[in-house]
Write an enzyme that holds these catalytic residues in place. Structure first.
Site, PDB file in Angstrom:
ATOM      1  N   SER A  31     -20.722 -28.187   1.225  1.00 32.83           N
ATOM      2  CA  SER A  31     -20.226 -26.974   1.831  1.00 32.83           C
ATOM      3  C   SER A  31     -21.309 -25.935   2.123  1.00 32.83           C
ATOM      4  CB  SER A  31     -19.196 -26.346   0.890  1.00 32.83           C
ATOM      5  OG  SER A  31     -19.825 -25.954  -0.320  1.00 32.83           O
ATOM      6  N   LYS A  75     -26.136 -18.339   0.199  1.00 34.45           N
ATOM      7  CA  LYS A  75     -24.775 -18.773   0.530  1.00 34.45           C
ATOM      8  C   LYS A  75     -23.792 -17.664   0.177  1.00 34.45           C
ATOM      9  CE  LYS A  75     -21.792 -22.837  -0.371  1.00 34.45           C
ATOM     10  NZ  LYS A  75     -21.663 -24.065  -1.190  1.00 34.45           N
ATOM     11  N   SER A 133     -22.549 -30.344  -2.635  1.00 29.46           N
ATOM     12  CA  SER A 133     -22.541 -29.338  -1.566  1.00 29.46           C
ATOM     13  C   SER A 133     -23.910 -28.840  -1.124  1.00 29.46           C
ATOM     14  CB  SER A 133     -21.688 -28.131  -1.983  1.00 29.46           C
ATOM     15  OG  SER A 133     -20.331 -28.427  -1.789  1.00 29.46           O
TER      16      SER A 133
END
EC number: 6.3.5.7
Lengths: 528, 513
Positions: free
Chosen positions: A171, A76, A195
């Site tokens: 996210s 990420k 997330s």
């Protein structure tokens, strides 16, 4: 080969069925083909190929570094990667190239993993859709699956296919899409309020949030320091355990990591018998907004445990209803504090205004952050004001303690693992999702997940079955602090029972034969 | 609390950066070259009306001043409080900056054991209660030399509390009597230093040097138990001696290792305390006393003329000898007090009774063990001097207050047969008098302890007279006329038979001039 699990492909590498470079090139080519998913912000092709080359040498010399050697992974874009741009999907950090690796990234590289690229997210991980980053929204690979498309055809109301794509959740949506679309075998997400687990549920993946303190946060660009943990997204529980084994352990650079002894290698036993297990079902998680499909799967999962001899009991987590509000206060307060460093002086975006320092700060931050980030900073600063501090921040901390105690009490009553939904429903189309603002969506989507972060517990979302629309639904298991191994062992048993179907992306990709070679039959054990 | 300073005059200033060593590799144009002749932004000085502090004699007696101090002492340590960067004074700008010091995103603080030990040691020396559990907090404010936008400090639960500092104030005729006074210590907290802003008004630029950013500080908060500049100055001097004796801080004010903020108010005794002002960044003991006395007088004048005192931050301008409003807080400054620092768990200390069995000594700090290593404190040294050499207490103060004088004194004592009282008198009166006259430090003295010891021996054996000895001192101290007096004495002793030129040659050789 791409459809295999990490463990399987690792075995194939060891047996010489495929070389790391071949594997890397296959993944890179799939990344290009699936570019429209917007899963990656940066594809680190050169780095990955070079790492593959080195890995290949090691295999040739019989010096493999272990299960992760030569395995393509994605990270990420809020983990610092040395020499590779790290943006947090924000204008503020566009062009920022960290001079160091996050501990978790370094550990993966030390094990020989190949870094394919940096994945998309909501700006600074603030969101639950992966729709609010400066590089645009991430598209859920399931939007293009045979399973979903066929259901859509049956539906007379089906509209324009192209605008009907689904969100990944967030996210860590880029990481979820990257693993789900077979462009890598595992990806790092981050999990502050759900997330990692939320997009895992929406993309049919295993999404694991370790205990707070088990995995180093050093190099993870923080959202909420006291709740953030690096998360792991994989296609099965065993793979998550392999990655956790590589990441777990104390880090002298992160004073909140603990010196708990953790068995290595991190192997999960196959649970033959669940009769000694006690599964807790928190009654407060049965909320009116819960979709009937999820509710029904949740209850069937409980029945499954019971029918296999486990003790299944209802438990109460009485402060659950205060949790999301409390989370909001604590999250925004830490955000306001953590974001103070982005002032345009040392790194990151800087505006052209130079009439005064204060004007420069203001314009830099206005230009650098989106509305969501600025909104959270504003409310966080409000809560931290001297006159509000006691009424908001201190109270929220007290409530946080009560919420953590709820879990302790449940576990003390003999429960081994809690079973809850991960999300209210399956993934929704983007156009539907953006009808509500980020704050509303976050409050809805984090409802079952954020309490775990406030308590620092390990939790994992396991894909269970497809909805009537042909979309994945996940359920969440929550374990005792630092009992991550026990939690994953239970999850592995459950995973085996439910036989979640593999995503079918034939229509999406020309040469999907490789992808499908390992396809399992969709199990009907939990299907409705 | 190290609050923002020097906030004025930021208009029209552009930011430029001296390079951050090994730091961010952000894709931005090359950093602007550093400006060598930086000028501190004191442009607002001339605009300030001066308070012509005419002493209003009427009713002066009825005012009492109340002075409290916040003292920041830089901890003497190899590395910074939360990072591995080196601590060194006057290193090239931004050469001692880690990723954490530059607040690169994702970096985390790691507490420096040495700094904790220094805080415990200082706390013990100042009779504090050491908290076995203390916490770290973030204090927020935006300022260019504070890269993270917050300072990590200890507000809610500091490492040491409730101590006291005993110091002596000179009184009586000729200021020759020492009266002991006590000031309570509210707390000692560990916190980060900020970087340095170097304002170049000519180019409208501010340059930032982060070498100091993150260096460990001990903030020592003294309760408002003092009542004038001299008391405050003496208390700070005593604290300085203690820190130096402990080795926890070099406490050199000229190098910024000891910085003082003073809180000052005046009131009528028996009435509630007045509104206080804070005079910031006093970096010499002399200015500290001057600034406080000026501010007390200013407040009295202001009130007697019907004015009011604003709760404000002021700075002391040493050339003009007055304090002036910094006018930096037009709005109310809210530091968003005080979010707990989530990246540092509570700091837990142990003592002999609480130390867990089998604890790794590298991982724990034992208060009792630190107590055992405490060196002799200045008050004990003075007591010993009084007892051992029969000197007056005020003499022992002088011996300790002058840097290097005690060591000089002890070396003379070691080498001479002369009476300690005589040595004391010679060191404190004759020797120190000469140094002061010539504006020399003890370390710069042309007279070595051995030379003085030899001289005192000659005096003791009555080989020379006291006045001759004084003249030898004079010569040793390069007083050109003094040698003529000695030549005169030799001529007198030889009944003018010796050749003056030869006498001078021999004398110069003997005195190794």
């Amino acid at each position: 080969m791409l459809g295999r699990s990490l463990r399987e492909v690792s075995a194939a590498l060891k047996q010489g069925q495929i070389t790391p470079t071949e594997l890397c090139q296959k993944c890179l080519s799939l990344i290009k083909k699936t570019k429209f998913l917007n899963a990656y912000i940066t594809v680190s092709e050169e780095v990955a190929l070079k790492q593959a080359e080195e890995s290949e040498k090691r295999y040739k010399n019989g010096q493999s570094l272990g299960d992760l050697d030569g395995i393509p992974i994605a990270v990420k874009d809020n983990f610092s990667t040395s020499g590779i741009e790290t943006t947090c999907a924000s204008n503020m950090l566009k062009g920022y190239i960290p001079p160091y690796n996050a501990t978790v990234v370094q550990k993966l590289l030390d094990q020989g993993a190949l870094l394919m690229g940096k994945t998309n997210l909501d700006e600074f991980a603030m969101g639950s859709g992966s729709t609010d980053g400066v590089f645009g929204p991430v598209k859920n690979p399931w939007s293009y699956s045979k399973q979903y498309r066929e259901k859509r055809k049956q539906n007379p109301h089906s509209e324009n296919e192209d605008s009907d794509w689904l969100i990944t959740g967030g996210s860590s949506g880029g990481s979820a899409a990257a693993v789900s679309a077979f462009t890598c075998y595992a990806a790092l997400g981050s999990d502050t309020g759900g997330s990692t687990r939320n997009p895992a549920a929406h993309c049919g993946l295993v999404g694991f949030k370790p205990s707070y303190g088990l995995v180093s946060r050093h190099g993870l660009i923080p959202l909420v320091n006291s709740m953030d943990v690096p998360g792991i997204l994989t296609r099965c529980v065993n793979d998550a355990a392999i990655v956790l084994g590589a990441l777990a352990g104390p880090d002298p650079r992160d004073s909140t990591t603990v010196h708990e002894p953790i068995s290595k290698p991190f192997m999960l036993p196959s649970l033959a018998d669940v009769s000694k297990l006690c599964i807790g079902i928190p009654k407060e998680y049965l909320v009116p907004e819960l979709s009937s499909e999820v509710q029904s799967l949740w209850s069937k999962a409980a029945d499954l445990f019971e029918s296999e001899g486990a003790k299944v009991i209802e438990v109460s987590l009485p402060h659950t209803s205060y949790s999301i509000v409390c989370y909001h206060v604590l999250c925004t307060s830490e955000v306001a504090s953590n974001m103070a460093r982005f002032d345009g002086l040392q790194y990151g975006h800087r505006c052209d205004i130079d009439v005064s320092t204060e004007a420069m700060y203001a314009a830099t931050r206005r230009e650098g952050f989106n509305d969501v980030v600025r909104g959270r900073i504003l409310s966080g600063n409000f809560f931290l004001l001297k006159e509000n501090y006691e009424n908001y921040f201190v109270k929220a901390q007290k409530v946080r303690r009560l919420i953590a105690n709820d879990f302790v009490n449940a576990f003390n009553s003999g429960v081994d693992v809690l079973l809850t939904p991960t999300t209210l429903s399956e993934a929704v189309p983007y156009l539907e999702f953006i009808k509500e603002d980020n704050r509303t969506r976050s409050a809805q989507d984090d409802i079952f997940t954020q309490a775990v972060n406030m308590a620092g517990l390990p939790a994992v979302s396991i894909p269970v079955a497809l909805s009537n629309q042909g979309l994945p639904i996940g359920l969440q298991f929550i374990g005792r602090a630092f009992c991550d191994q026990q939690l994953l062992t239970v999850a592995k048993w459950f995973e085996k029972q439910v036989q979640f179907p593999v995503i079918q992306l034939q229509e999406l990709m020309d040469d999907c034969s490789a992808v499908l070679e390992n396809e399992k039959l969709a199990s009907v054990s939990l299907k409705q | 609390m190290a609050a923002p300073m020097l906030r004025w005059g930021c208009r029209g200033r552009r930011w430029a950066f001296a390079r951050v060593d090994g730091g961010s590799c952000h894709r931005r144009g090359a950093p602007t070259g550093s400006t060598s002749n930086q000028i501190r932004g004191e442009s607002s000085v001339a605009q300030q009306p001066l308070h012509t502090a005419q002493k209003t004699r009427k009713g002066e007696h009825k005012w009492a001043a109340v002075v409290g101090l916040e003292i920041h002492a830089q901890i003497s340590s190899n590395s910074k409080l939360f990072s591995g960067s080196q601590v060194r004074f006057s290193a090239p700008p931004n050469s001692l900056v880690s990723f954490f010091d530059a607040s690169l995103p994702g970096t985390l603080p790691v507490l420096n054991r040495r700094c904790v030990e220094a805080a415990v040691m200082t706390g013990l020396a100042l009779n504090c209660h050491i908290n076995k559990k203390s916490l770290f907090d973030r204090k927020h404010y935006f300022y260019a030399d504070l890269p993270a936008g917050y300072q990590i400090t200890q507000q809610r639960l500091p490492i040491a509390v409730n101590g006291s500092l005993i110091y002596g104030v000179c009184a009586g005729k000729k200021q020759s009597q020492v009266i002991p006074k006590t000031v309570r210590i509210k707390q000692i907290q560990l916190e980060q230093d900020s970087g340095k802003s170097l304002h170049d008004n000519l180019r409208s630029q501010t340059l930032i040097d982060l070498n100091r950013a993150g260096v460990g500080l001990l903030e020592v908060v003294l309760e408002p138990d003092m009542s004038c500049g001299e008391e405050a100055a003496t208390a700070v001097r005593e604290l300085q001696l203690i820190l130096q004796a402990l080795g926890t801080s070099q406490a050199n004010m000229a190098e910024g290792q000891l910085r003082v903020d003073a809180n000052i108010s005046v009131h009528h005794p028996g009435e509630p305390l007045g509104v206080r002002t804070e005079v910031k960044n006093l970096n010499s003991i002399r200015f500290l006393a001057k600034a406080i006395d000026y501010e007390i007088q200013r407040q009295i004048n202001e009130l007697e003329n019907g004015g009011e005192i604003l709760n404000e931050t002021r700075s002391f301008h040493h050339k003009l000898g007055c304090t002036m409003s910094m006018r930096d807080k037009e709005g109310k400054q809210d530091y968003r007090w005080f979010m707990p620092e989530p990246n540092l768990p509570p700091l837990v200390l142990y003592d002999a009774t609480s130390l867990p069995a089998g604890a790794d000594p590298q991982q724990v700090i034992n208060i009792d063990q630190i107590r055992e290593t405490l060196p002799e404190l200045p008050s004990v040294t003075r007591e010993k001097l009084v007892q051992q050499y029969g000197m007056l207490l005020e003499h022992s103060f002088t011996l300790l207050n002058e840097v290097g004088l005690l060591e000089f004194f002890q070396n003379v004592i070691k080498e001479t047969r002369a009476e300690p009282k005589k040595v004391t008198s010679w060191v404190l009166n004759t020797f120190l008098g000469y140094l002061k006259q010539q504006n020399l430090a003890v370390s710069e003295s042309p007279v070595t302890p051995s030379a003085l010891a030899e001289l005192l021996d000659l005096l003791d054996s009555r080989t020379i007279s006291s006045s001759a000895a004084k003249q030898v001192m004079d010569v040793k101290n390069r007083n050109p006329r003094a040698i003529n007096k000695l030549i005169g004495l030799v001529r007198k002793a030889t009944q003018s038979r010796a050749d003056p030129v030869m006498i001078k040659e021999i004398l110069e050789k003997k005195l190794s001039l």
